[in-house]
Design an enzyme around this catalytic site. Structure first.
Site: not given
Ligand SMILES: Cc1cc2nc3c(=O)[nH]c(=O)nc-3n(C[C@H](O)[C@H](O)[C@H](O)COP(=O)(O)OP(=O)(O)OC[C@H]3O[C@@H](n4cnc5c(N)ncnc54)[C@H](O)[C@@H]3O)c2cc1C
Length: 393
Positions: A358, A128, A154, A361-362
């Site tokens: 993208e 994020s 992806s 939800a948070n």
């Molecule tokens: C099937 C799939 C395809 C994807 N494709 C791509 C792609 O093509 N290119 C690419 O670059 N990425 C891709 N992603 C990555 C995706 O964009 C990230 O998983 C997403 O941005 C969330 O990042 P994270 O998984 O590191 O979760 P984190 O950022 O670690 O978040 C974990 C949890 O904490 C919450 N959180 C984080 N910060 C805060 C805050 N400040 N306040 C409250 N809640 C918070 C989040 O909402 C989440 O619930 C893909 C992911 C999946 C699962």
């Protein structure tokens, strides 16, 4: 906002629907997309809705892109990430921010499905929080060198072209970020498949960048201004993702209605019971509401009006809608919903991604609430888009 669709929009919608029912539905839903399918989609113009004719597009706009995306996702939501990459995120970001040489080299071939694209934001320690990106970009003569690891990419295993976000100085947050276009077929680029729950039509990969070379003309926007590039790419991407969520939610609704009509219990179709009717009514209202929000965001983008806030609302509501719809459809199917012989289990697996990718939800809620509370205006001024229109997104 005009609630009617233009003739070209209706035609594109019809064409996408026919293609999806004829070609996509005939494939096993969890089979990864191949070059032949992507090529067909490109030749048919499915990726080109929002692009100028000179780049192989139809100049029909973001709303048309959204309609096509919805149709594809209704038939197989697992193809939606690929559709977004080819039809919006990768070529549009190059179109808006790239040099003349980069546009010439990449946009048309992506839009026509001759090349496959991917976008690399995410890293093991930067999800994020994009400003935490650790992959480095270093100037070296007439090119840059990239080093680092990207994850959850992806199409990363198959892409010919990648948009990579990297920092000039780890720890410098937004200020050091750069966006570049990378040719993946070169030494130093390697990928490893990541197993996942759903969306199997678009596989994902971890990418290792070990001294990957990038010509300087492949820089998008200015050096150190990649964060702005990323935000514009994500805004548009959210319209795509939300459109896909509406498409899958519609598939859930269609399946629930059809099953409720033909499943008999206690001597009557379950559709005659008020509790089932209530569930169907809530699903209809949810899907309609989400669709209107998505179309508002796409319509504003087409008008050159700011749409960051509207895209975030659409993405959030559509993501919640599709997860709820998949759960409700599974309930209406009873035990059959749990069967691997029914598409409902796939709907359930595929739906969850809409609350993650993208911007989670948070993150959408933070953007929406910060705007409402006057803490950070969502629809701030941004540079003009490729056409020079007042794109304030
Ligand atoms: C099937 C799939 C395809 C994807 N494709 C791509 C792609 O093509 N290119 C690419 O670059 N990425 C891709 N992603 C990555 C995706 O964009 C990230 O998983 C997403 O941005 C969330 O990042 P994270 O998984 O590191 O979760 P984190 O950022 O670690 O978040 C974990 C949890 O904490 C919450 N959180 C984080 N910060 C805060 C805050 N400040 N306040 C409250 N809640 C918070 C989040 O909402 C989440 O619930 C893909 C992911 C999946 C699962």
């Amino acid at each position: 906002m005009d609630f009617g669709l233009r003739q070209d929009q209706r035609m594109a919608q019809r064409e996408a629907r026919c293609f999806a029912r004829r070609e996509i539905a005939a494939r096993p839903a969890d089979r990864p997309a191949d070059n032949a399918l992507v090529g067909k989609m490109g030749q048919l113009g499915l990726f080109g809705c929002a692009f100028p004719e000179e780049y192989g597009g139809a100049e029909s706009g973001f709303l048309t892109h959204s309609l096509v995306c919805e149709e594809i996702s209704t038939v197989n939501s697992g193809l939606r990430p690929l559709f977004n990459l080819q039809g919006m995120t990768v070529p549009y970001t190059i179109l808006q921010w790239g040099s003349a040489a980069a546009k010439e080299r990449y946009v048309r071939s992506l839009v026509l499905g001759e090349k496959l694209g991917c976008t690399c934001f995410s890293e093991p320690h930067a999800g994020s929080d994009i400003a935490a990106i650790e992959t480095t970009i270093t100037a070296c003569g007439d090119h840059f060198l990239l080093n680092g690891t990207k994850t959850w990419i992806s199409n990363g295993h198959a892409a010919d072209v990648a948009l990579v976000y990297a920092t000039m100085e780890p720890g410098s947050r937004h200020r050091g970020l750069c966006a570049v276009v990378v040719d993946t077929h070169q030494p130093g680029w390697s990928s490893r498949a990541i197993p996942k729950l759903g969306d199997h039509a678009t596989p994902i990969a971890e990418i290792h960048l070990d001294g990957v070379r990038v010509p300087k003309e492949n820089l998008l926007g200015d050096l150190g201004r990649g964060f702005t590039v990323a935000m514009t790419a994500l805004d548009r991407g959210r319209i795509s993702v939300a459109s896909g969520a509406v498409g899958l939610a519609q598939a859930c609704l269609d399946a629930a209605v059809e099953y409720a009509r033909r499943r008999n219990q206690f001597g009557h179709p379950i559709a005659t019971y008020q509790l089932i009717k209530g569930t169907i009514a809530e699903m209809v209202a949810d899907v309609d509401g989400a669709r209107l929000l998505v179309r508002r965001a796409a319509w504003r983008a087409d008008q050159g009006q700011p749409f960051t806030r509207e895209a975030a609302i659409a993405k959030f509501v559509a993501g919640e809608t599709v997860v709820r719809a998949a759960g409700r459809t599974m309930e209406i199917f009873g035990g059959m919903g749990y069967s691997l012989d029914m598409p409902v289990e796939r709907f359930y697996r595929d739906a969850k991604l809409y609350q993650i990718g993208e911007g989670t939800a948070n993150i959408m809620k933070i953007l929406i609430a910060n705007d409402a509370l006057g803490l950070k205006k969502a629809n701030r001024s941004r540079p003009p888009n490729f056409a020079g229109t007042t794109d304030l997104a």
